[in-house]
Design a protein around this motif. Structure first.
Motif, mmCIF file in Angstrom:
data_model
loop_
_atom_site.group_PDB
_atom_site.id
_atom_site.type_symbol
_atom_site.label_atom_id
_atom_site.label_comp_id
_atom_site.label_asym_id
_atom_site.label_seq_id
_atom_site.Cartn_x
_atom_site.Cartn_y
_atom_site.Cartn_z
ATOM 1 N N SER A 100 -1.867 -6.551 -4.625
ATOM 2 C CA SER A 100 -2.208 -6.001 -3.304
ATOM 3 C C SER A 100 -1.528 -4.649 -3.097
ATOM 4 O O SER A 100 -2.130 -3.726 -2.537
ATOM 5 N N ALA A 101 -0.281 -4.526 -3.555
ATOM 6 C CA ALA A 101 0.434 -3.257 -3.452
ATOM 7 C C ALA A 101 -0.284 -2.162 -4.247
ATOM 8 O O ALA A 101 -0.340 -1.015 -3.813
ATOM 9 N N MET A 102 -0.875 -2.528 -5.378
ATOM 10 C CA MET A 102 -1.614 -1.561 -6.193
ATOM 11 C C MET A 102 -2.827 -1.037 -5.428
ATOM 12 O O MET A 102 -3.108 0.166 -5.434
ATOM 13 N N ILE A 103 -3.524 -1.923 -4.761
ATOM 14 C CA ILE A 103 -4.695 -1.520 -3.968
ATOM 15 C C ILE A 103 -4.256 -0.566 -2.856
ATOM 16 O O ILE A 103 -4.880 0.474 -2.625
ATOM 17 N N VAL A 104 -3.157 -0.900 -2.195
ATOM 18 C CA VAL A 104 -2.650 -0.068 -1.102
ATOM 19 C C VAL A 104 -2.200 1.295 -1.627
ATOM 20 O O VAL A 104 -2.501 2.328 -1.029
ATOM 21 N N ILE A 105 -1.498 1.325 -2.759
ATOM 22 C CA ILE A 105 -0.991 2.607 -3.254
ATOM 23 C C ILE A 105 -2.133 3.509 -3.729
ATOM 24 O O ILE A 105 -2.057 4.730 -3.609
ATOM 25 N N LEU A 106 -3.211 2.911 -4.227
ATOM 26 C CA LEU A 106 -4.375 3.733 -4.590
ATOM 27 C C LEU A 106 -5.030 4.311 -3.334
ATOM 28 O O LEU A 106 -5.451 5.477 -3.332
#
Length: 151
Positions: A100-106
């Motif tokens: 989920s953090a990866m989606i947010v950082i993108l």
């Protein structure tokens, strides 16, 4: 007397204060220490000074944009990047959810690029001040992705 200094102070307090508060409440801890990390992972002591400098820059850019272009796309993108920025640590460290953090950082990366593009003609200084932030978030995105792959 102008309200410019107060606006700058308010934005810096909002961003730096919010970032420090979120950081203090989502410390990396044992879970993060146990993760496999890539060779390019910086030492832990690097993060606090880098983020402190970036948060001041983000606050300055927010104040500049608010004072000159309050109802612009750039201002909306500035607020979007702040929401995404503040969401990342609670997702990654708090919920221990690197995906989920990866989606947010993108999304954060896209909003920063969008801000730079939207600001380029109207306030080149603000756009340029976001370049170190863009570089750091690009690096952090690669780090997040590597941690996902390694774990």
């Amino acid at each position: 007397m102008s309200n410019k200094p107060l606006t700058y102070l308010a934005f810096i307090i909002l961003v730096l204060g919010g970032g420090l508060l979120i950081g203090a409440n989502t410390m990396p801890g044992d879970w993060y220490q146990s993760l496999a990390k890539p060779a390019f992972n910086p030492p832990n002591w690097v993060f606090a000074p880098v983020w402190s400098i970036l948060y001041v820059l983000i606050g300055v850019v927010g104040a500049r944009t608010w004072l000159a272009f309050r109802r612009s796309m750039a201002m909306r993108l500035w607020f979007a990047q702040l929401v995404l920025n503040f969401a990342w640590s609670p997702l990654f460290f708090g919920l221990r959810d690197p995906m989920s953090a990866m989606i947010v950082i993108l999304g954060l990366l896209v909003s920063i690029i969008g801000f730079i593009a939207a600001s380029w003609r109207q306030d080149r200084t603000a756009a340029l001040l976001f370049l170190p932030y863009l570089a750091w978030i690009a690096f952090a995105s690669a780090l997040n992705a590597a941690i996902l792959v390694l774990n």
